[in-house]
Structures are given as structure tokens and as C-alpha cells.
Design a protein around this motif. Sequence first.
Motif, PDB file in Angstrom:
ATOM      1  N   GLU A  89       1.519 -30.270  -5.315  1.00  0.00           N
ATOM      2  CA  GLU A  89       2.572 -29.995  -6.295  1.00  0.00           C
ATOM      3  C   GLU A  89       2.606 -31.079  -7.373  1.00  0.00           C
ATOM      4  O   GLU A  89       2.659 -30.777  -8.564  1.00  0.00           O
ATOM      5  CB  GLU A  89       3.930 -29.899  -5.593  1.00  0.00           C
ATOM      6  N   LEU A  90       2.556 -32.342  -6.983  1.00  0.00           N
ATOM      7  CA  LEU A  90       2.547 -33.432  -7.959  1.00  0.00           C
ATOM      8  C   LEU A  90       1.291 -33.387  -8.838  1.00  0.00           C
ATOM      9  O   LEU A  90       1.355 -33.604 -10.048  1.00  0.00           O
ATOM     10  CB  LEU A  90       2.648 -34.788  -7.259  1.00  0.00           C
ATOM     11  N   ALA A  91       0.154 -33.098  -8.222  1.00  0.00           N
ATOM     12  CA  ALA A  91      -1.103 -33.002  -8.963  1.00  0.00           C
ATOM     13  C   ALA A  91      -1.043 -31.876  -9.994  1.00  0.00           C
ATOM     14  O   ALA A  91      -1.513 -32.024 -11.127  1.00  0.00           O
ATOM     15  CB  ALA A  91      -2.270 -32.771  -7.996  1.00  0.00           C
ATOM     16  N   SER A  92      -0.437 -30.768  -9.620  1.00  0.00           N
ATOM     17  CA  SER A  92      -0.317 -29.632 -10.537  1.00  0.00           C
ATOM     18  C   SER A  92       0.596 -29.974 -11.711  1.00  0.00           C
ATOM     19  O   SER A  92       0.332 -29.568 -12.850  1.00  0.00           O
ATOM     20  CB  SER A  92       0.214 -28.409  -9.781  1.00  0.00           C
ATOM     21  N   ILE A  93       1.642 -30.717 -11.445  1.00  0.00           N
ATOM     22  CA  ILE A  93       2.533 -31.149 -12.530  1.00  0.00           C
ATOM     23  C   ILE A  93       1.764 -32.043 -13.501  1.00  0.00           C
ATOM     24  O   ILE A  93       1.930 -31.925 -14.725  1.00  0.00           O
ATOM     25  CB  ILE A  93       3.791 -31.838 -11.974  1.00  0.00           C
ATOM     26  N   ALA A  94       0.900 -32.896 -12.990  1.00  0.00           N
ATOM     27  CA  ALA A  94       0.080 -33.737 -13.871  1.00  0.00           C
ATOM     28  C   ALA A  94      -0.762 -32.878 -14.809  1.00  0.00           C
ATOM     29  O   ALA A  94      -0.844 -33.148 -16.015  1.00  0.00           O
ATOM     30  CB  ALA A  94      -0.807 -34.669 -13.045  1.00  0.00           C
ATOM     31  N   MET A  95      -1.360 -31.811 -14.288  1.00  0.00           N
ATOM     32  CA  MET A  95      -2.154 -30.911 -15.129  1.00  0.00           C
ATOM     33  C   MET A  95      -1.274 -30.208 -16.154  1.00  0.00           C
ATOM     34  O   MET A  95      -1.638 -30.064 -17.316  1.00  0.00           O
ATOM     35  CB  MET A  95      -2.872 -29.856 -14.270  1.00  0.00           C
ATOM     36  N   ALA A  96      -0.087 -29.769 -15.724  1.00  0.00           N
ATOM     37  CA  ALA A  96       0.833 -29.099 -16.637  1.00  0.00           C
ATOM     38  C   ALA A  96       1.273 -30.036 -17.754  1.00  0.00           C
ATOM     39  O   ALA A  96       1.446 -29.605 -18.906  1.00  0.00           O
ATOM     40  CB  ALA A  96       2.044 -28.573 -15.868  1.00  0.00           C
ATOM     41  N   LEU A  97       1.455 -31.313 -17.444  1.00  0.00           N
ATOM     42  CA  LEU A  97       1.858 -32.275 -18.469  1.00  0.00           C
ATOM     43  C   LEU A  97       0.770 -32.468 -19.522  1.00  0.00           C
ATOM     44  O   LEU A  97       1.064 -32.694 -20.696  1.00  0.00           O
ATOM     45  CB  LEU A  97       2.241 -33.608 -17.823  1.00  0.00           C
ATOM     46  N   ILE A  98      -0.487 -32.360 -19.104  1.00  0.00           N
ATOM     47  CA  ILE A  98      -1.584 -32.410 -20.081  1.00  0.00           C
ATOM     48  C   ILE A  98      -1.508 -31.193 -21.001  1.00  0.00           C
ATOM     49  O   ILE A  98      -1.554 -31.318 -22.227  1.00  0.00           O
ATOM     50  CB  ILE A  98      -2.959 -32.463 -19.381  1.00  0.00           C
ATOM     51  N   LEU A  99      -1.385 -30.009 -20.411  1.00  0.00           N
ATOM     52  CA  LEU A  99      -1.337 -28.779 -21.210  1.00  0.00           C
ATOM     53  C   LEU A  99      -0.115 -28.761 -22.123  1.00  0.00           C
ATOM     54  O   LEU A  99      -0.196 -28.330 -23.275  1.00  0.00           O
ATOM     55  CB  LEU A  99      -1.363 -27.561 -20.295  1.00  0.00           C
ATOM     56  N   ALA A 100       1.020 -29.228 -21.614  1.00  0.00           N
ATOM     57  CA  ALA A 100       2.257 -29.253 -22.400  1.00  0.00           C
ATOM     58  C   ALA A 100       2.123 -30.159 -23.617  1.00  0.00           C
ATOM     59  O   ALA A 100       2.664 -29.873 -24.682  1.00  0.00           O
ATOM     60  CB  ALA A 100       3.433 -29.698 -21.529  1.00  0.00           C
ATOM     61  N   ARG A 101       1.398 -31.227 -23.468  1.00  0.00           N
ATOM     62  CA  ARG A 101       1.240 -32.200 -24.561  1.00  0.00           C
ATOM     63  C   ARG A 101       0.109 -31.819 -25.512  1.00  0.00           C
ATOM     64  O   ARG A 101       0.276 -31.785 -26.720  1.00  0.00           O
ATOM     65  CB  ARG A 101       0.979 -33.575 -23.954  1.00  0.00           C
ATOM     66  N   ARG A 102      -1.056 -31.525 -24.958  1.00  0.00           N
ATOM     67  CA  ARG A 102      -2.249 -31.367 -25.784  1.00  0.00           C
ATOM     68  C   ARG A 102      -2.475 -29.955 -26.307  1.00  0.00           C
ATOM     69  O   ARG A 102      -3.066 -29.788 -27.360  1.00  0.00           O
ATOM     70  CB  ARG A 102      -3.476 -31.819 -24.993  1.00  0.00           C
ATOM     71  N   VAL A 103      -2.038 -28.952 -25.579  1.00  0.00           N
ATOM     72  CA  VAL A 103      -2.303 -27.572 -26.009  1.00  0.00           C
ATOM     73  C   VAL A 103      -1.126 -26.974 -26.770  1.00  0.00           C
ATOM     74  O   VAL A 103      -1.300 -26.438 -27.860  1.00  0.00           O
ATOM     75  CB  VAL A 103      -2.702 -26.674 -24.814  1.00  0.00           C
ATOM     76  N   VAL A 104       0.088 -27.059 -26.225  1.00  0.00           N
ATOM     77  CA  VAL A 104       1.230 -26.409 -26.875  1.00  0.00           C
ATOM     78  C   VAL A 104       2.231 -27.379 -27.486  1.00  0.00           C
ATOM     79  O   VAL A 104       3.231 -26.949 -28.056  1.00  0.00           O
ATOM     80  CB  VAL A 104       1.947 -25.422 -25.921  1.00  0.00           C
ATOM     81  N   SER A 105       1.997 -28.660 -27.379  1.00  0.00           N
ATOM     82  CA  SER A 105       2.842 -29.679 -28.015  1.00  0.00           C
ATOM     83  C   SER A 105       4.331 -29.445 -27.786  1.00  0.00           C
ATOM     84  O   SER A 105       5.111 -29.311 -28.731  1.00  0.00           O
ATOM     85  CB  SER A 105       2.548 -29.749 -29.525  1.00  0.00           C
ATOM     86  N   LEU A 106       4.738 -29.417 -26.526  1.00  0.00           N
ATOM     87  CA  LEU A 106       6.142 -29.177 -26.215  1.00  0.00           C
ATOM     88  C   LEU A 106       7.055 -30.341 -26.582  1.00  0.00           C
ATOM     89  O   LEU A 106       8.263 -30.185 -26.634  1.00  0.00           O
ATOM     90  CB  LEU A 106       6.314 -28.862 -24.722  1.00  0.00           C
ATOM     91  N   GLY A 107       6.490 -31.499 -26.816  1.00  0.00           N
ATOM     92  CA  GLY A 107       7.329 -32.649 -27.136  1.00  0.00           C
ATOM     93  C   GLY A 107       7.986 -33.190 -25.878  1.00  0.00           C
ATOM     94  O   GLY A 107       7.462 -33.073 -24.770  1.00  0.00           O
ATOM     95  N   LYS A 108       9.158 -33.762 -26.051  1.00  0.00           N
ATOM     96  CA  LYS A 108       9.873 -34.354 -24.911  1.00  0.00           C
ATOM     97  C   LYS A 108      10.365 -33.255 -23.980  1.00  0.00           C
ATOM     98  O   LYS A 108      11.056 -32.332 -24.400  1.00  0.00           O
ATOM     99  CB  LYS A 108      11.046 -35.191 -25.399  1.00  0.00           C
ATOM    100  N   ILE A 109       9.999 -33.380 -22.722  1.00  0.00           N
ATOM    101  CA  ILE A 109      10.483 -32.432 -21.723  1.00  0.00           C
ATOM    102  C   ILE A 109      11.412 -33.160 -20.760  1.00  0.00           C
ATOM    103  O   ILE A 109      11.237 -34.344 -20.495  1.00  0.00           O
ATOM    104  CB  ILE A 109       9.332 -31.726 -20.962  1.00  0.00           C
ATOM    105  N   ASP A 110      12.397 -32.434 -20.290  1.00  0.00           N
ATOM    106  CA  ASP A 110      13.375 -32.979 -19.352  1.00  0.00           C
ATOM    107  C   ASP A 110      13.293 -32.212 -18.050  1.00  0.00           C
ATOM    108  O   ASP A 110      13.100 -30.992 -18.047  1.00  0.00           O
ATOM    109  CB  ASP A 110      14.796 -32.840 -19.909  1.00  0.00           C
ATOM    110  N   VAL A 111      13.480 -32.924 -16.952  1.00  0.00           N
ATOM    111  CA  VAL A 111      13.511 -32.261 -15.651  1.00  0.00           C
ATOM    112  C   VAL A 111      14.795 -31.434 -15.575  1.00  0.00           C
ATOM    113  O   VAL A 111      15.835 -31.811 -16.120  1.00  0.00           O
ATOM    114  CB  VAL A 111      13.401 -33.285 -14.492  1.00  0.00           C
ATOM    115  N   THR A 112      14.722 -30.281 -14.932  1.00  0.00           N
ATOM    116  CA  THR A 112      15.903 -29.435 -14.768  1.00  0.00           C
ATOM    117  C   THR A 112      16.612 -29.797 -13.472  1.00  0.00           C
ATOM    118  O   THR A 112      16.074 -30.515 -12.622  1.00  0.00           O
ATOM    119  CB  THR A 112      15.523 -27.939 -14.724  1.00  0.00           C
TER     120      THR A 112
END
Length: 187
Positions: A89-112
Amino acid sequence: MATRRLECAIEQIVDWHPHLFVEPHVVAFVAVADQYSASPASFDVECTNVRSRWLGNARAIRLQASWHRDTAQKAARLRSTMQSGPLVELASIAMALILARRVVSLGKIDVTDYGARADYRTRRQRVVLEVSGTETKADLNRRHREKVTQALDNPFGWDAYVVVCAFSAAGHRIRFSKHSITEASHG
């Protein structure tokens, strides 16, 4: 058309998300990926309904994540400390953080908040991000469908990005998709 390539060192997510404590995610990624492949680990990423300047018209990319030797040493210790499920789960979040930053540029994300049906949100784009992972490649599509349903049930009424990772000796895969909240109301 040639497949787009995205290359980075996993340790870079620390700098990309300075308001989050992501060092455990970095080490967990290496703890999982290193069992299946040497650095850099390659992921075939299927992108569905994902629009971005970087992605262009591509519907798939190749993501290569490398890591440093000292991170691998920490990962070996972490594998002795944590069970496989939380590591994935933690490893998958690391991958998602790459995609969020480099592919779709989500900017600052907050945990829900716990129970919010998604892991993160970004106020700038009014979108949630739900992440999951598995070490059973055959579970990837089912898990993705479940996570889409879950994310679209978010209490904000916002659209959702879903990232589901499959770590496997036969090859790593990621399903990365965007879903409109109208999907939830129209089935």
C-alpha cells in the motif's frame, strides 16, 4: 506512436511533496520493487480518461523508478519489520505521488479523513486520489473497479483519480484513471 517514458528516482517524491512525510513510502516502494527487479523498476502504466499536457494523446506510458543504495539498505530492514500488505500500500502511494506530480500536476495534495472513501484530495482541482496495490497481477482489474466505485462515493462530491499498482516478477503494471462524479449518478 512511441510509448512515452517517465524516469525518476523514487527519492524525488520527498522534494515534490515537502508538506507530506513520504520517506516511509519511498523505502516501502524499494522494499517491494526490489524483490522483483533491480533498479530501475519499470512499470507499464495504462492511462484511462487522464488528460494532461505531458501525456498528450498517449494512453500508456512506461514509468521507470530508480533508487539509491542507502534506500535499498533501509528497505531490507523495513521488510524485516512490516508485513507485505502495508508495504504494498505504501509503495503504491509512492507511485501515485509520481503520477500526481509529473503526469497530471495535481499540486499540493492533502490526506483525507479516515472513511472519506479516498486517500488524498486537492482543493485546486477539486479532485480526490484513491490508491491501492497488489502483488497478484490477476487482481489488478477487479481491484481497480472496486477502487473506482469507492472513490466516486467520496463525501466531497468531487471527481476522482484512481491508481492501482500490481507488483510482479512477470512485470509491474499500473492502472491510472480519472472518473467524473457524474459516473456515480449515471452508473
